[in-house]
Motif scaffolding. Structure first.
Motif, short mmCIF file in Angstrom:
data_model
loop_
_atom_site.label_atom_id
_atom_site.label_comp_id
_atom_site.label_asym_id
_atom_site.label_seq_id
_atom_site.Cartn_x
_atom_site.Cartn_y
_atom_site.Cartn_z
N HIS A 105 -0.95 0.75 1.97
CA HIS A 105 0.19 0.07 1.34
C HIS A 105 -0.24 -0.75 0.14
O HIS A 105 -1.33 -1.33 0.15
N LEU A 106 0.60 -0.80 -0.87
CA LEU A 106 0.34 -1.65 -2.03
C LEU A 106 1.38 -2.76 -2.06
O LEU A 106 2.58 -2.49 -2.15
N GLY A 107 0.91 -4.00 -1.95
CA GLY A 107 1.81 -5.15 -1.97
C GLY A 107 1.68 -5.89 -3.28
O GLY A 107 2.42 -5.66 -4.22
N CYS A 108 0.67 -6.76 -3.34
CA CYS A 108 0.51 -7.63 -4.52
C CYS A 108 -0.16 -6.94 -5.69
O CYS A 108 0.02 -7.32 -6.83
N GLU A 109 -0.97 -5.94 -5.42
CA GLU A 109 -1.77 -5.24 -6.44
C GLU A 109 -2.66 -6.18 -7.23
O GLU A 109 -2.94 -5.95 -8.41
N MET A 110 -3.10 -7.26 -6.61
CA MET A 110 -4.08 -8.13 -7.26
C MET A 110 -5.07 -8.74 -6.26
O MET A 110 -5.64 -9.80 -6.52
N GLY A 111 -5.30 -8.06 -5.18
CA GLY A 111 -6.38 -8.47 -4.29
C GLY A 111 -6.05 -9.57 -3.30
O GLY A 111 -6.95 -10.07 -2.62
N VAL A 112 -4.78 -9.94 -3.19
CA VAL A 112 -4.45 -11.11 -2.39
C VAL A 112 -3.96 -10.77 -0.98
O VAL A 112 -4.30 -11.45 -0.02
N CYS A 113 -3.16 -9.70 -0.84
CA CYS A 113 -2.46 -9.50 0.44
C CYS A 113 -3.22 -8.67 1.47
O CYS A 113 -2.96 -8.78 2.66
N GLY A 114 -4.13 -7.81 1.03
CA GLY A 114 -4.94 -7.04 1.96
C GLY A 114 -4.26 -5.82 2.58
O GLY A 114 -4.85 -5.16 3.44
N ALA A 115 -3.04 -5.49 2.14
CA ALA A 115 -2.35 -4.33 2.73
C ALA A 115 -3.00 -3.01 2.30
O ALA A 115 -2.80 -1.98 2.94
N CYS A 116 -3.78 -3.05 1.22
CA CYS A 116 -4.28 -1.83 0.59
C CYS A 116 -5.71 -1.49 0.98
O CYS A 116 -6.34 -0.65 0.35
N LEU A 117 -6.25 -2.15 2.01
CA LEU A 117 -7.66 -1.94 2.35
C LEU A 117 -7.94 -0.50 2.77
O LEU A 117 -7.19 0.11 3.52
N VAL A 118 -9.05 0.03 2.25
CA VAL A 118 -9.57 1.33 2.68
C VAL A 118 -11.08 1.16 2.84
O VAL A 118 -11.63 0.12 2.47
N LEU A 119 -11.75 2.18 3.39
CA LEU A 119 -13.20 2.09 3.48
C LEU A 119 -13.83 2.84 2.31
O LEU A 119 -13.48 4.00 2.05
N LEU A 120 -14.74 2.18 1.60
CA LEU A 120 -15.53 2.81 0.54
C LEU A 120 -16.94 2.90 1.10
O LEU A 120 -17.57 1.87 1.36
N ASN A 121 -17.42 4.11 1.29
CA ASN A 121 -18.74 4.32 1.91
C ASN A 121 -18.89 3.46 3.17
O ASN A 121 -19.91 2.82 3.40
N GLY A 122 -17.81 3.40 3.96
CA GLY A 122 -17.85 2.71 5.25
C GLY A 122 -17.53 1.23 5.23
O GLY A 122 -17.47 0.60 6.28
N LYS A 123 -17.34 0.64 4.03
CA LYS A 123 -17.07 -0.80 3.94
C LYS A 123 -15.66 -1.06 3.42
O LYS A 123 -15.24 -0.43 2.45
N PRO A 124 -14.93 -2.00 4.01
CA PRO A 124 -13.58 -2.28 3.53
C PRO A 124 -13.57 -2.81 2.09
O PRO A 124 -14.37 -3.69 1.75
N ILE A 125 -12.69 -2.26 1.28
CA ILE A 125 -12.46 -2.77 -0.08
C ILE A 125 -10.96 -2.67 -0.36
O ILE A 125 -10.23 -1.96 0.33
N HIS A 126 -10.53 -3.39 -1.39
CA HIS A 126 -9.12 -3.32 -1.79
C HIS A 126 -8.93 -2.12 -2.70
O HIS A 126 -9.55 -2.07 -3.77
#
Ligand SMILES: Cc1cc2nc3c(=O)[nH]c(=O)nc-3n(C[C@H](O)[C@H](O)[C@H](O)COP(=O)(O)OP(=O)(O)OC[C@H]3O[C@@H](n4cnc5c(N)ncnc54)[C@H](O)[C@@H]3O)c2cc1C
Ligand code: FES
Ligand code: FES
Lengths: 173, 311
Positions: A40-61
Motif C-alpha cells: 500500500h502507498l499512503g504518505c509516499e514520503m517514508g512516514v507511514c510504513g504501509a509500503c514496506l517490502v523486503l529488499l534482499n531480505g531486509k524491510p525498506i520503504h
C-alpha cells in the motif's frame, strides 16, 4: 515524460524485465506494473510504513526507492510472503486478535512483524512498540497488533503453530 | 508465482497525483563517471545515495532535477577501516551498519550510541552516513556527533580530494562545506582512547522522530578529572552546535554536581534556540540543560567506554 528505461529484478521469486520511467518508485512499479496491490502507498514520503517490502531480505520503504535503482535486486512483497507461508502464523495471530480494522496498514505491519520475529530472544512489548515506530495504524490503537506479535513469539518459541482462536475462530476454520 | 489481478486496480501515473517530476537516471560506476555526468548536466542534477531524504524531496517536488545520478553502488565509498589511530568510515555505510559494526562500537562508540535514535528500522536499512551528513538536517544525529568527535570529511571532486574538519563544516540550514558537484567519500574519526568516555541521549515525541533536542558528549577522564570535553547539540538552531562555554566549565574539573551545574549555566552562552511551531526556545534550552546534566553524570559514573564497548 522521460524515456522509459529497462530494469530487471526478481519479484517474489520471479525474474521480471520491464521498461519504466526513471521517476517511478518501486512502490508504484509493484502496484501498477506488477499489479501487486498488497503493497500500500499512503504518505509516499517514508512516514507511514504501509509500503514496506523486503529488499534482499531486509524491510525498506518501496516509496523511498526508484524502481530503476532496484536493477538486479531481489524484492519480496507481502503477496510473496503470504504465498510461501512465511507469515502464515503471523496472519493467523492478526486474525485471532483482530489486529486490523480497515487493513490499510496491515501489509507494512506484517513485513515489520516478519522481520522482528527473526530476533533470537522474544522481544518485550516495549521493544515491539519501538520496532513498530515506523508503522502507522489509524484504527487499532496498536494494542492488538502488539498482542498478535507477542502471540507468535510465544508460539514459535514453543515450536507450535498459531491456532485459530478468539471470536473469529469459526470464520477462520 | 506472483498473484495477479485481472485488470489494473490503480490508475496509471498521472499529473493529478503527487509524484516526482520527470527526470533521467544514471547509475555511476566510478567517481569519475559521476563527476562527468554532473558536468554534462551543468548542475541541473542531484546525487542519490540511500534516497531516504532525496525521495521525499523529489516526491514533494521541492527539487526538480533533470538528472538523478545514483552513487549508491560506488565501491570507492564503502568500507570501514582503521589506520594510524583514525577510523575511516565510507560514505555509503548504512545507518544499520553503524548500529551493528563492532569497529564503530570499539573506536567511535558515540556513533553506535546515537545510531538507535536515527529514524526507523526500515530507513536505517537504506540511509547512509554520507547522505545524512551531506543533507545536514539540523536535527539529524550523526552530523552533530561528528562535531563532538573532531571528525574530518574526505571530499572528492573532478580535480582530486581534500579534507575538511567537521568544525565549521555545517554552514547553515542544509548547507555544508561540500561544494556543488563534490562527493563526500568518507568520514575520518580519531579513535577513542583508553580514558575517553561518551554518552548520547535525545528527547523526541516518538521513537525514531527527529528530536526536540539531542546531545552527545565525550571527555577524557583520568583519576576523576575531565579534560577535552566536547559537547554537541542537535535541533537547537539551523546547524548542529558545539557548546564551547559549557565545555570550558568542566575542563580540569572533577565531574561532581558543582561542575555539572556550572556547565549547565554556561550552556546559556552557547545556545540561543528560537521559538518555533514545535516548542519555545526557552523550553529547548531547558531540555538541553537537563540532557547535559544526565549525560555528564553518566560519563562520570561509567567505566571507560572504549573498554566496555569492546567487551
Ligand atoms: C520518515 C523519516 C524519518 C527520518 N528520521 C531521521 C532521524 O530521526 N534522524 C536522522 O538523522 N535522519 C532521519 N531521516 C533521514 C535519513 O537519515 C536519511 O537516510 C539521510 O538523511 C540521508 O541519507 P541517504 O543516504 O538516504 O541520502 P539521499 O537521500 O540519497 O541524499 C540526501 C542528500 O545528500 C546528497 N548526498 C548523498 N550522499 C552524498 C555524498 N556521498 N556526497 C555528496 N552528496 C551526497 C544527495 O544529493 C541529497 O541531496 C529520516 C527520514 C525519513 C524519511
Ligand atoms: S507510503 Fe511509504 S512510508 Fe508511507
Ligand atoms: S487497520 Fe486501519 S490503519 Fe491499521
Amino acid at each position: 515524460m522521460t524515456e522509459r528505461v529497462p530494469v530487471s529484478m526478481t519479484v517474489n521469486g520471479e525474474d521480471v524485465q520491464r521498461f519504466v520511467e526513471p521517476r517511478t518508485t518501486l512502490g508504484d512499479f509493484l502496484r501498477v506494473e506488477m499489479e501487486l496491490t498488497g503493497t500500500h502507498l499512503g504518505c509516499e514520503m517514508g512516514v507511514c510504513g504501509a509500503c514496506l517490502v523486503l529488499l534482499n531480505g531486509k524491510p525498506i520503504h518501496s516509496c523511498l526507492m526508484l524502481a530503476v535503482a532496484a536493477e538486479g535486486e531481489t524484492i519480496e512483497t507481502v503477496e510473496g510472503l503470504a504465498e510461501s507461508k512465511a507469515i502464515a502464523d503471523i496472519q493467523q495471530a492478526f486474525h485471532n486478535r483482530n489486529a486490523l480494522q480497515c487493513g490499510f496498514c496491515t501489509p507494512g505491519m506484517l513485513v515489520t512483524a516478519h522481520e522482528i520475529l527473526k530476533s533470537e530472544h522474544p522481544l518485550t512489548r516495549e521493544e515491539i512498540r519501538d520496532e513498530l515506530s515506523g508503522n502507522y495504524c489509524r484504527c487499532t490503537g496498536y494494542e492488538a497488533i502488539v498482542d498478535a506479535i507477542e502471540q507468535v513469539f510465544v508460539a514459535r518459541a514453543a515450536g507450535r503453530e498459531v491456532e485459530a482462536s478468539g471470536q473469529f475462530a469459526e470464520t477462520a476454520a | 508465482m506472483v498473484t495477479k489481478t485481472k485488470k489494473p486496480l490503480v490508475p496509471r501515473l498521472g499529473s493529478e497525483r503527487v509524484k516526482p517530476a520527470p527526470f533521467r537516471y544514471f547509475r555511476a560506476n566510478s567517481l569519475a563517471e559521476a563527476f562527468a555526468a554532473y558536468a554534462e548536466a551543468e548542475g541541473d542534477c542531484t546525487y542519490m545515495a540511500g534516497g531516504q531524504s532525496l525521495l521525499p524531496v523529489l516526491s514533494l517536488r521541492l527539487q526538480t532535477p533533470s538528472l538523478v545520478i545514483d552513487i549508491s553502488r560506488l565501491e570507492e565509498l564503502r568500507g570501514i577501516s582503521l589506520a594510524n589511530g583514525v577510523l575511516r568510515i565510507g560514505a555509503l555505510t548504512r545507518h544499520n551498519e553503524m548500529l551493528h559494526s563492532p569497529e564503530i562500537a570499539r573506536y567511535a562508540p558515540l556513533l553506535s550510541k546515537a545510531a538507535p535514535y536515527v529514524a526507523h528500522p526500515a530507513i536505517r536499512n537504506k540511509g547512509t552516513i554520507g547522505g545524512t551528513i551531506a543533507h545536514a538536517d539540523p536535527a539529524a544525529e550523526f552530523p552533530g556527533m561528528t562535531l563532538a568527535l573532531n571528525a574530518e570529511f574526505e571530499i572528492a571532486n573532478s580535480e582530486g580530494r581534500r579534507r575538511e574538519p567537521a568544525n565549521g563544516f555545517f554552514r547553515g540550514l542544509y548547507e555544508t562545506g561540500i561544494a556543488p558537484g563534490e562527493i563526500l567519500v568518507a568520514i575520518h574519526v580519531p579513535v577513542f582512547g583508553e580514558h575517553d568516555r561518551c554518552a548520547y541521549h535525545e528527547l523526541a515525541r516518538r521513537r525514531g522522530d527527529y528530536p526536540l533536542v539531542g546531545c552527545g558528549v565525550r571527555a577524557t577522564i583520568r583519576d576523576g578529572v575531565a579534560t577535552n570535553g566536547r559537547f554537541a547539540f542537535i535541533a537547537v538552531g539551523a546547524v548542529p552546535q558545539r557548546a564551547f562555554a559549557a565545555e570550558a566549565a568542566i575542563e580540569g574539573q572533577r565531574l561532581d554536581e558543582t561542575a555539572i551545574a556550572a556547565a549547565q549555566t554556561a550552556l546559556e552562552q552557547d545556545l540561543q534556540p528560537d521559538d518555533d511551531s514545535e516548542t519555545t526556545g526557552a523550553m529547548r534550552l531547558h531540555l538541553a540543560k537537563v540532557l547535559l546534566g544526565r549525560l555528564l553524570r553518566e560519563i562520570a559514573l561509567s567505566p571507560s567506554k572504549a573498554v566496555e564497548a569492546a567487551a
